[in-house]
Design a protein around this motif. Structure first.
Motif, PDB file in Angstrom:
ATOM      1  N   UNK A   1      48.862  92.047  99.846  1.00 28.87           N
ATOM      2  CA  UNK A   1      49.024  93.477  99.579  1.00 28.87           C
ATOM      3  C   UNK A   1      48.227  93.872  98.344  1.00 28.87           C
ATOM      4  N   UNK A   2      48.303  93.026  97.308  1.00 32.53           N
ATOM      5  CA  UNK A   2      47.523  93.276  96.096  1.00 32.53           C
ATOM      6  C   UNK A   2      46.032  93.348  96.409  1.00 32.53           C
ATOM      7  N   UNK A   3      45.550  92.398  97.201  1.00 32.61           N
ATOM      8  CA  UNK A   3      44.133  92.361  97.518  1.00 32.61           C
ATOM      9  C   UNK A   3      43.715  93.569  98.351  1.00 32.61           C
ATOM     10  N   UNK A   4      44.548  93.934  99.337  1.00 31.13           N
ATOM     11  CA  UNK A   4      44.232  95.093 100.176  1.00 31.13           C
ATOM     12  C   UNK A   4      44.128  96.351  99.335  1.00 31.13           C
ATOM     13  N   UNK A   5      45.070  96.546  98.423  1.00 36.67           N
ATOM     14  CA  UNK A   5      45.070  97.747  97.592  1.00 36.67           C
ATOM     15  C   UNK A   5      43.949  97.715  96.557  1.00 36.67           C
ATOM     16  N   UNK A   6      43.666  96.524  96.004  1.00 32.85           N
ATOM     17  CA  UNK A   6      42.577  96.421  95.027  1.00 32.85           C
ATOM     18  C   UNK A   6      41.244  96.785  95.671  1.00 32.85           C
ATOM     19  N   UNK A   7      41.000  96.280  96.879  1.00 31.87           N
ATOM     20  CA  UNK A   7      39.757  96.612  97.576  1.00 31.87           C
ATOM     21  C   UNK A   7      39.713  98.096  97.929  1.00 31.87           C
ATOM     22  N   UNK A   8      40.854  98.656  98.343  1.00 32.70           N
ATOM     23  CA  UNK A   8      40.889 100.075  98.706  1.00 32.70           C
ATOM     24  C   UNK A   8      40.639 100.961  97.489  1.00 32.70           C
ATOM     25  N   UNK A   9      41.169 100.579  96.327  1.00 33.56           N
ATOM     26  CA  UNK A   9      40.890 101.339  95.098  1.00 33.56           C
ATOM     27  C   UNK A   9      39.409 101.273  94.758  1.00 33.56           C
ATOM     28  N   UNK A  10      38.836 100.089  94.885  1.00 29.59           N
ATOM     29  CA  UNK A  10      37.430  99.891  94.549  1.00 29.59           C
ATOM     30  C   UNK A  10      36.511 100.658  95.486  1.00 29.59           C
ATOM     31  N   UNK A  11      36.835 100.633  96.800  1.00 26.75           N
ATOM     32  CA  UNK A  11      35.938 101.205  97.800  1.00 26.75           C
ATOM     33  C   UNK A  11      36.325 102.620  98.226  1.00 26.75           C
ATOM     34  N   UNK A  12      37.366 103.212  97.593  1.00 29.60           N
ATOM     35  CA  UNK A  12      37.841 104.551  97.953  1.00 29.60           C
ATOM     36  C   UNK A  12      38.176 104.628  99.448  1.00 29.60           C
ATOM     37  N   UNK A  13      39.025 103.709  99.883  1.00 30.33           N
ATOM     38  CA  UNK A  13      39.383 103.611 101.296  1.00 30.33           C
ATOM     39  C   UNK A  13      40.811 104.094 101.516  1.00 30.33           C
ATOM     40  N   UNK A  14      41.020 104.889 102.569  1.00 31.56           N
ATOM     41  CA  UNK A  14      42.350 105.404 102.891  1.00 31.56           C
ATOM     42  C   UNK A  14      43.328 104.262 103.191  1.00 31.56           C
ATOM     43  N   UNK A  15      44.599 104.480 102.799  1.00 30.32           N
ATOM     44  CA  UNK A  15      45.664 103.506 103.021  1.00 30.32           C
ATOM     45  C   UNK A  15      46.811 104.180 103.770  1.00 30.32           C
ATOM     46  N   UNK A  16      47.408 103.463 104.721  1.00 28.10           N
ATOM     47  CA  UNK A  16      48.644 103.886 105.367  1.00 28.10           C
ATOM     48  C   UNK A  16      49.711 102.845 105.048  1.00 28.10           C
ATOM     49  N   UNK A  17      50.920 103.285 104.723  1.00 33.10           N
ATOM     50  CA  UNK A  17      51.969 102.342 104.344  1.00 33.10           C
ATOM     51  C   UNK A  17      53.343 102.961 104.544  1.00 33.10           C
ATOM     52  N   UNK A  18      54.330 102.101 104.759  1.00 32.24           N
ATOM     53  CA  UNK A  18      55.709 102.535 104.684  1.00 32.24           C
ATOM     54  C   UNK A  18      56.184 102.428 103.250  1.00 32.24           C
ATOM     55  N   UNK A  19      57.131 103.302 102.842  1.00 30.50           N
ATOM     56  CA  UNK A  19      57.610 103.258 101.455  1.00 30.50           C
ATOM     57  C   UNK A  19      59.110 103.525 101.426  1.00 30.50           C
ATOM     58  N   UNK A  20      59.843 102.679 100.702  1.00 29.84           N
ATOM     59  CA  UNK A  20      61.290 102.810 100.546  1.00 29.84           C
ATOM     60  C   UNK A  20      61.588 103.376  99.165  1.00 29.84           C
ATOM     61  N   UNK A  21      62.253 104.547  99.099  1.00 27.68           N
ATOM     62  CA  UNK A  21      62.523 105.170  97.805  1.00 27.68           C
ATOM     63  C   UNK A  21      63.804 104.612  97.186  1.00 27.68           C
ATOM     64  N   UNK A  22      64.209 105.181  96.031  1.00 27.59           N
ATOM     65  CA  UNK A  22      65.369 104.683  95.301  1.00 27.59           C
ATOM     66  C   UNK A  22      66.649 104.759  96.122  1.00 27.59           C
ATOM     67  N   UNK A  23      66.749 105.718  97.029  1.00 24.20           N
ATOM     68  CA  UNK A  23      67.950 105.897  97.840  1.00 24.20           C
ATOM     69  C   UNK A  23      67.916 105.092  99.129  1.00 24.20           C
ATOM     70  N   UNK A  24      66.847 104.331  99.332  1.00 19.07           N
ATOM     71  CA  UNK A  24      66.748 103.522 100.529  1.00 19.07           C
ATOM     72  C   UNK A  24      66.116 104.220 101.708  1.00 19.07           C
ATOM     73  N   UNK A  25      65.623 105.446 101.511  1.00 19.55           N
ATOM     74  CA  UNK A  25      64.981 106.177 102.594  1.00 19.55           C
ATOM     75  C   UNK A  25      63.558 105.651 102.789  1.00 19.55           C
TER      76      UNK A  25
END
Length: 328
Positions: A151-175
């Motif tokens: 995950x770190x590598x995927x995001x590091x490359x995406x930051x470097x190359x300005x590449x769109x990311x899709x992801x699921x995200x769990x907030x503080x309430x578990x949503x």
């Protein structure tokens, strides 16, 4: 490899070629004009140095048109000069462990080095690194929620190359929500990793904890960079204030440098208010605990607000006064 250079004078041919290699390893694509400006030479010199790298075995490709430029690719074997295959695998494994570790300042540097190594590593060596990582269990209580190196590598490359990311995200309430992101920068506090990203659906900037992200996917499409806020300051504000019920604003009668010694970046944001004063914002769920925490700095301060924290400080002060007088 570490290379150095001087902005105001052209380096020697050898050191310039090493500088050029470092630049090509740090970003996906460079235009000839950008390289010439960074190296302080002409475009003709850049072209000659590119040929020198190719002669050494580095697969540098060149493309024309919009988005084109020079790019360092992965070859059938690791380019000569620094590492053989066994050394490359060993280094990548160590960097993966360091990137997810808890030693202050090491994780971010390890991730940058791993990103450079991963860019030129052949697929067969990447699979060896993944196999070693999958077969390894690290016994450590810290950090509480380790981040997958992939995950770190995927995001590091995406930051470097300005590449769109899709992801699921769990907030503080578990949503759990699905996010479409433009990733800009990774920030580590030593305990956790965070991503500064522009949320395309919410049309605003967001800070996201990496251990709460799931099914992180690089979309393969790129975006034009926006004017981004300072990543460290933005995430520091987010994690020191937004999760809490009460947010205190305090003016300390001491320099920002002195006060900063008593807070971690994850606990408070600090702004200088002249040479001998500073403004601090910090949060907590209990106003009395927050007041006591703020008092531990060891210098005079004024609580600007909110009223609940002021009342909590008054209540705590009276309790301490009674304790100091033996209950009288």
């Amino acid at each position: 490899m570490v290379t150095t250079g001087h902005e105001n004078r052209a380096p020697t041919t050898t050191s310039r070629v090493l500088q050029l290699l470092g630049l090509l390893q740090s970003r996906r694509v460079w235009t000839g004009e950008e390289l010439a400006e960074r190296l302080g030479v002409t475009g003709r010199s850049v072209r000659r140095d590119i040929e020198r790298l190719r002669d050494l075995g580095y697969p540098v490709s060149a493309s024309k048109g919009h988005g084109g430029g020079y790019q360092l690719g992965a070859g059938a074997a690791l380019p000569p000069l620094l590492l053989d295959a066994d050394e490359a695998v060993a280094m990548a494994v160590c960097l993966r462990l360091a990137a997810g570790g808890s030693v202050a300042g090491v994780g971010e540097s390890a991730l940058r080095a791993l990103s450079k190594l991963d860019q030129v590593m052949p697929a067969r060596l990447r699979s060896q690194v993944a196999a070693v990582h999958d077969a390894t269990v690290t016994l450590t209580p810290y950090p509480n929620n380790p981040v997958d190196p992939d995950v770190l590598m995927t995001l590091a490359r995406a930051c470097r190359d300005h590449e769109h990311i899709a992801t699921g995200y769990t907030d503080l309430r578990g949503n759990v929500t699905q996010r479409r992101l433009e990733p800009y920068q990774l920030v580590t506090t030593g305990r956790r990793w965070y991503l500064l990203a522009y949320d395309r659906d919410r049309e605003d900037w967001r800070s996201l904890r990496l251990d709460r992200m799931s099914e992180v996917l690089a979309r393969g499409t790129t975006f034009s960079a926006r004017e981004a806020p300072d990543a460290a300051a933005y995430i520091s504000r987010s994690i020191s204030s937004s999760p809490y019920r009460y947010i205190a604003q305090v003016r300390y009668h001491a320099s920002a440098e002195f006060v900063a010694q008593h807070f971690s970046p994850a606990a408070a944001t600090i702004e200088a208010d002249g040479p001998e004063a500073c403004l601090v914002t910090a949060g907590a769920d209990d106003p009395q605990q927050l007041a006591l925490y703020l008092a531990m700095v060891g210098c005079d301060f004024d609580i600007i607000g909110p009223p609940e924290v002021i009342a909590g400080a008054q209540s705590m002060a009276e309790r301490l006064r009674r304790a100091a007088s033996g209950g009288g």
